[in-house]
Design a protein around this motif. Structure first.
Motif, PDB file in Angstrom:
ATOM      1  N   TRP A 136       0.839  -1.207   0.000  1.00  0.00           N
ATOM      2  CA  TRP A 136       0.000   0.000   0.000  1.00  0.00           C
ATOM      3  C   TRP A 136       0.870   1.251   0.000  1.00  0.00           C
ATOM      4  O   TRP A 136       0.633   2.195  -0.718  1.00  0.00           O
ATOM      5  CB  TRP A 136      -0.917   0.016   1.213  1.00  0.00           C
ATOM      6  N   GLY A 137       1.898   1.246   0.845  1.00  0.00           N
ATOM      7  CA  GLY A 137       2.797   2.398   0.915  1.00  0.00           C
ATOM      8  C   GLY A 137       3.595   2.576  -0.357  1.00  0.00           C
ATOM      9  O   GLY A 137       3.812   3.697  -0.823  1.00  0.00           O
ATOM     10  N   ARG A 180       2.724   1.516  -3.434  1.00  0.00           N
ATOM     11  CA  ARG A 180       1.826   1.894  -4.527  1.00  0.00           C
ATOM     12  C   ARG A 180       1.470   3.378  -4.467  1.00  0.00           C
ATOM     13  O   ARG A 180       1.373   4.053  -5.478  1.00  0.00           O
ATOM     14  CB  ARG A 180       0.554   1.046  -4.472  1.00  0.00           C
ATOM     15  N   SER A 181       1.298   3.897  -3.262  1.00  0.00           N
ATOM     16  CA  SER A 181       0.915   5.304  -3.118  1.00  0.00           C
ATOM     17  C   SER A 181       2.122   6.233  -2.973  1.00  0.00           C
ATOM     18  O   SER A 181       1.948   7.438  -2.922  1.00  0.00           O
ATOM     19  CB  SER A 181       0.011   5.471  -1.898  1.00  0.00           C
ATOM     20  N   ASP A 196       3.760   6.742  -0.375  1.00  0.00           N
ATOM     21  CA  ASP A 196       3.545   7.458   0.883  1.00  0.00           C
ATOM     22  C   ASP A 196       3.657   6.469   2.037  1.00  0.00           C
ATOM     23  O   ASP A 196       2.863   5.537   2.135  1.00  0.00           O
ATOM     24  CB  ASP A 196       2.160   8.118   0.871  1.00  0.00           C
ATOM     25  N   ARG A 197       4.644   6.659   2.894  1.00  0.00           N
ATOM     26  CA  ARG A 197       4.828   5.748   4.031  1.00  0.00           C
ATOM     27  C   ARG A 197       3.658   5.803   5.008  1.00  0.00           C
ATOM     28  O   ARG A 197       3.354   4.827   5.670  1.00  0.00           O
ATOM     29  CB  ARG A 197       6.111   6.089   4.768  1.00  0.00           C
ATOM     30  N   ARG A 198       3.010   6.953   5.075  1.00  0.00           N
ATOM     31  CA  ARG A 198       1.857   7.053   5.982  1.00  0.00           C
ATOM     32  C   ARG A 198       0.737   6.122   5.555  1.00  0.00           C
ATOM     33  O   ARG A 198      -0.013   5.623   6.389  1.00  0.00           O
ATOM     34  CB  ARG A 198       1.364   8.492   6.054  1.00  0.00           C
ATOM     35  N   GLN A 199       0.641   5.860   4.247  1.00  0.00           N
ATOM     36  CA  GLN A 199      -0.382   4.928   3.763  1.00  0.00           C
ATOM     37  C   GLN A 199      -0.109   3.518   4.292  1.00  0.00           C
ATOM     38  O   GLN A 199      -1.035   2.786   4.618  1.00  0.00           O
ATOM     39  CB  GLN A 199      -0.422   4.935   2.230  1.00  0.00           C
ATOM     40  N   ALA A 200       1.152   3.154   4.390  1.00  0.00           N
ATOM     41  CA  ALA A 200       1.507   1.852   4.960  1.00  0.00           C
ATOM     42  C   ALA A 200       1.079   1.776   6.419  1.00  0.00           C
ATOM     43  O   ALA A 200       0.576   0.750   6.874  1.00  0.00           O
ATOM     44  CB  ALA A 200       3.000   1.600   4.834  1.00  0.00           C
ATOM     45  N   ARG A 208      -1.383   3.529   7.734  1.00  0.00           N
ATOM     46  CA  ARG A 208      -2.851   3.509   7.747  1.00  0.00           C
ATOM     47  C   ARG A 208      -3.393   2.109   7.487  1.00  0.00           C
ATOM     48  O   ARG A 208      -4.485   1.779   7.909  1.00  0.00           O
ATOM     49  CB  ARG A 208      -3.407   4.489   6.718  1.00  0.00           C
ATOM     50  N   ALA A 209      -2.643   1.300   6.781  1.00  0.00           N
ATOM     51  CA  ALA A 209      -3.068  -0.074   6.499  1.00  0.00           C
ATOM     52  C   ALA A 209      -3.045  -0.937   7.760  1.00  0.00           C
ATOM     53  O   ALA A 209      -3.673  -1.996   7.788  1.00  0.00           O
ATOM     54  CB  ALA A 209      -2.171  -0.694   5.435  1.00  0.00           C
ATOM     55  N   GLN A 236      -9.890  -0.892   2.555  1.00  0.00           N
ATOM     56  CA  GLN A 236      -9.718  -1.184   3.977  1.00  0.00           C
ATOM     57  C   GLN A 236     -10.573  -2.357   4.434  1.00  0.00           C
ATOM     58  O   GLN A 236     -10.132  -3.159   5.249  1.00  0.00           O
ATOM     59  CB  GLN A 236     -10.003   0.063   4.796  1.00  0.00           C
TER      60      GLN A 236
END
Length: 185
Positions: free
Chosen positions: A31-32, A34-35, A37-41, A43-44, A104
């Motif tokens: 996820w991080g 693909r986006s 963005d480490r914050r997306q990782a 958030r997963a 999610q």
């Protein structure tokens, strides 16, 4: 010290589950990545933790209720659900939303299925039984003790999962920088 060992076992199993790539860190890293963005990782981690804790909590509640569940029956049920989801994903007539990358809810369901399939909840039973039978945690009863054990297990699992996902992203960043500079390995 004897009362501490079951808690350490539950925390250790949480760390072990956090190290296992099928329980989420690989998906969080994807996820991080693909986006970008480490914050997306990070958030997963919420849906991953929710699915994992739901699996462990289900088994803990079944143990408290005195219900005997065959591990093989539980794994066969979860495997059947997993096969149905895979078949729906590859079925050409399925709606596009089913074939899309997991959101999610899909991530939480995946985490629940994987945790149940490899027996995450069943693995904590040997450590959970002595805790629930002694009635410690300030004599709050077996239900609160089981919930505290599930919370500890889930927190440690999420911590290790997050560290693994972020470590994987750092590794990808390092490799990408070396490739961009044309550096030799």
């Amino acid at each position: 010290m004897a009362e501490l060992w079951p808690w350490l076992a539950i925390a250790g199993l949480g760390a072990l589950h956090g190290l296992n790539p099928t329980t989420g860190w690989m998906l969080a890293a994807a996820w991080g990545l693909r986006s970008s963005d480490r914050r997306q990782a990070l958030r997963a981690l919420w849906p991953i933790g929710l699915g994992h804790v739901a699996s462990v909590a289900l088994v803990a509640l079944l143990v408290l209720a005195g219900v005997s569940v065959s591990r093989l029956a539980l794994q066969c049920t979860v495997a059947a659900l997993l096969l149905v989801s895979v078949a729906a994903h590859f079925w050409r007539r399925a709606p596009k939303a089913i074939r899309a990358p997991a959101g999610q809810v899909g991530m939480a369901l995946w985490s629940f299925l994987m945790s149940s399939l490899h027996g995450a909840g069943v693995m904590v039973v040997p450590a959970l039984l002595p805790l629930c039978m002694t009635g410690n945690v300030l004599d709050s009863g077996p239900l609160l003790t089981a919930l505290a054990a599930v919370a500890l297990h889930g927190a440690v699992m999420l911590l290790v999962t997050g560290v693994m996902a972020l470590g994987m992203l750092r590794g990808f960043d390092f490799c990408a920088r070396r490739v961009r500079r044309g550096a030799a390995w």
